[in-house]
Design a protein around this motif. Sequence first.
Motif, short mmCIF file in Angstrom:
data_model
loop_
_atom_site.label_atom_id
_atom_site.label_comp_id
_atom_site.label_asym_id
_atom_site.label_seq_id
_atom_site.Cartn_x
_atom_site.Cartn_y
_atom_site.Cartn_z
N ALA A 161 76.85 42.67 41.42
CA ALA A 161 75.93 43.74 42.91
C ALA A 161 75.37 44.72 42.16
CB ALA A 161 75.68 42.69 43.56
N ALA A 162 76.65 45.25 42.42
CA ALA A 162 76.98 47.02 42.79
C ALA A 162 76.74 47.80 40.72
CB ALA A 162 78.34 47.11 42.56
N GLN A 163 76.57 47.22 39.89
CA GLN A 163 75.48 47.72 38.41
C GLN A 163 75.10 47.94 38.75
OE1 GLN A 163 76.84 45.23 35.47
NE2 GLN A 163 79.44 44.94 36.29
N SER A 164 73.57 47.45 39.29
CA SER A 164 72.41 48.10 39.87
C SER A 164 71.64 47.60 40.72
CB SER A 164 71.40 48.44 37.68
OG SER A 164 71.00 46.61 38.02
N ASP A 165 70.69 47.66 40.83
CA ASP A 165 69.23 47.78 41.90
C ASP A 165 68.53 46.41 41.66
OD1 ASP A 165 69.77 49.57 43.36
OD2 ASP A 165 67.87 50.98 42.45
N LEU A 166 68.52 46.22 39.80
CA LEU A 166 68.29 44.74 39.95
C LEU A 166 70.08 43.86 39.79
CD1 LEU A 166 66.85 45.48 35.89
CD2 LEU A 166 65.62 45.33 37.88
N MET A 167 70.52 44.11 39.35
CA MET A 167 71.47 43.15 39.83
C MET A 167 72.17 42.65 40.87
SD MET A 167 73.95 43.54 36.53
CE MET A 167 75.23 42.54 36.50
N ALA A 168 71.67 44.07 41.97
CA ALA A 168 71.67 43.63 43.55
C ALA A 168 70.74 42.37 44.20
CB ALA A 168 71.99 44.60 43.57
N ASP A 169 69.67 43.21 43.62
CA ASP A 169 68.59 42.18 43.49
C ASP A 169 68.33 40.87 43.19
OD1 ASP A 169 65.54 41.35 44.56
OD2 ASP A 169 64.87 41.91 43.18
N PHE A 170 68.95 40.03 41.56
CA PHE A 170 69.76 39.23 41.41
C PHE A 170 70.70 38.16 41.96
CE2 PHE A 170 71.74 35.87 38.96
CZ PHE A 170 70.56 35.30 38.40
N ALA A 171 71.08 39.23 43.01
CA ALA A 171 72.46 38.69 43.44
C ALA A 171 71.74 37.85 44.63
CB ALA A 171 73.45 39.46 43.29
N SER A 172 71.34 38.83 45.06
CA SER A 172 70.77 38.52 47.11
C SER A 172 69.50 37.17 46.63
CB SER A 172 69.63 39.26 47.89
OG SER A 172 68.79 39.79 48.18
N VAL A 173 68.75 37.31 45.70
CA VAL A 173 67.69 36.29 45.63
C VAL A 173 68.87 34.40 45.62
CG1 VAL A 173 66.46 34.93 44.36
CG2 VAL A 173 66.10 37.42 45.10
N TRP A 174 69.92 35.07 44.44
CA TRP A 174 70.95 33.93 44.02
C TRP A 174 70.54 32.87 45.26
CZ3 TRP A 174 75.85 32.28 43.90
CH2 TRP A 174 76.19 30.71 43.46
N GLN A 175 72.14 34.35 46.34
CA GLN A 175 72.57 33.73 47.56
C GLN A 175 72.10 33.43 48.41
OE1 GLN A 175 75.21 37.42 48.54
NE2 GLN A 175 75.68 37.17 46.65
N ALA A 176 70.60 33.23 48.60
CA ALA A 176 70.09 32.95 49.45
C ALA A 176 69.59 31.82 49.43
CB ALA A 176 68.63 34.07 49.73
N ALA A 177 70.09 31.08 48.15
CA ALA A 177 69.61 29.99 47.96
C ALA A 177 70.59 28.65 48.15
CB ALA A 177 68.47 29.33 46.88
N ALA A 210 79.70 29.44 35.90
CA ALA A 210 79.45 30.88 35.94
C ALA A 210 78.39 31.49 36.93
CB ALA A 210 78.39 30.46 34.44
N MET A 211 77.95 31.16 36.98
CA MET A 211 76.59 31.50 37.98
C MET A 211 77.07 31.82 39.74
SD MET A 211 73.85 31.78 36.31
CE MET A 211 72.70 32.16 38.24
N ALA A 212 78.28 31.37 39.75
CA ALA A 212 78.98 31.16 41.26
C ALA A 212 79.32 33.08 41.09
CB ALA A 212 80.04 30.64 41.49
N VAL A 213 79.81 33.85 40.62
CA VAL A 213 80.22 35.16 40.50
C VAL A 213 78.79 36.22 41.41
CG1 VAL A 213 81.88 34.70 38.27
CG2 VAL A 213 79.31 35.98 37.82
N TRP A 214 78.43 35.88 41.20
CA TRP A 214 76.94 36.52 41.29
C TRP A 214 77.27 36.59 43.26
CZ3 TRP A 214 74.07 39.63 39.20
CH2 TRP A 214 73.92 39.79 37.83
N GLU A 215 77.80 35.77 43.42
CA GLU A 215 78.18 36.14 45.28
C GLU A 215 79.79 36.15 45.34
OE1 GLU A 215 78.70 32.93 48.77
OE2 GLU A 215 77.44 32.42 47.55
N THR A 216 80.41 35.94 44.56
CA THR A 216 82.20 35.58 44.41
C THR A 216 82.39 37.12 43.79
OG1 THR A 216 82.96 34.73 42.38
CG2 THR A 216 83.24 32.73 44.54
N ASP A 217 82.09 37.88 43.10
CA ASP A 217 81.58 39.04 43.03
C ASP A 217 81.61 40.05 43.27
OD1 ASP A 217 82.97 41.16 41.03
OD2 ASP A 217 82.61 39.76 38.88
N ALA A 218 80.83 40.70 43.82
CA ALA A 218 80.93 41.91 44.64
C ALA A 218 80.13 43.21 43.45
CB ALA A 218 81.08 42.59 45.67
N ALA A 219 81.74 43.25 42.34
CA ALA A 219 80.91 44.52 41.83
C ALA A 219 79.83 44.48 40.86
CB ALA A 219 82.24 44.65 40.79
#
Length: 187
Positions: A66-82, A55-64
């Motif tokens: 992160a493109a929805q908002s700055d908040l979502m882009a920030d979350f995607a970046s944080v999730w991918q960094a770990a 369920a969480m992997a979409v934060w890396e596999t679905d770029a759309a």
Amino acid sequence: MAKLIYVNNMSLDGYVEDERGEFAWLPMDDEVFVLYTDLLRSVGTFLYGRRLYEAMAVWETDAALAAQSDLMADFASVWQAASKVVYSTTLTEASTADTRIERRFDPAAVAELKATASSDLTIGGAHLAAQALQAGLVDECRLLVWPVVVGGGKPGLPTGTRIVFELLDQRRFGNGVVQLRYRPRGQ
């Protein structure tokens, strides 16, 4: 030593999923979303059960996303960094970078990971977290309780086990969600 933190959403009656395996009863808002992003920003490794990982992997596999908002882009970046450790007997390969698959939960290996980690770890997935709680490895629980009763499903905390907790903090959000921070007593 790093802390192992169990983070989860649950209904008012204590379930992380309803009887159909759904958790769509969680309408995320910006205030809660920012809390999650800020919490995960300080985490170096996520320990996941297979279903939560998928369920969480979409934060890396679905770029759309992160493109929805700055908040979502920030979350995607944080999730991918770990780093991610996924516990699964069926998953053959990971769909995300910096991810390894373990076939079984090994309390000694998780204790070693905590001892050597330079930043905190989170554990997610009710079944996996139950194993860590029962093994005495969880240092803190951050439970977001949503104002809904689902009537049954997958419990967010282990059944058949007695664990006493100390309340560390609580926070109420505008949408009625309450975050409860607990530490298992004796830790």
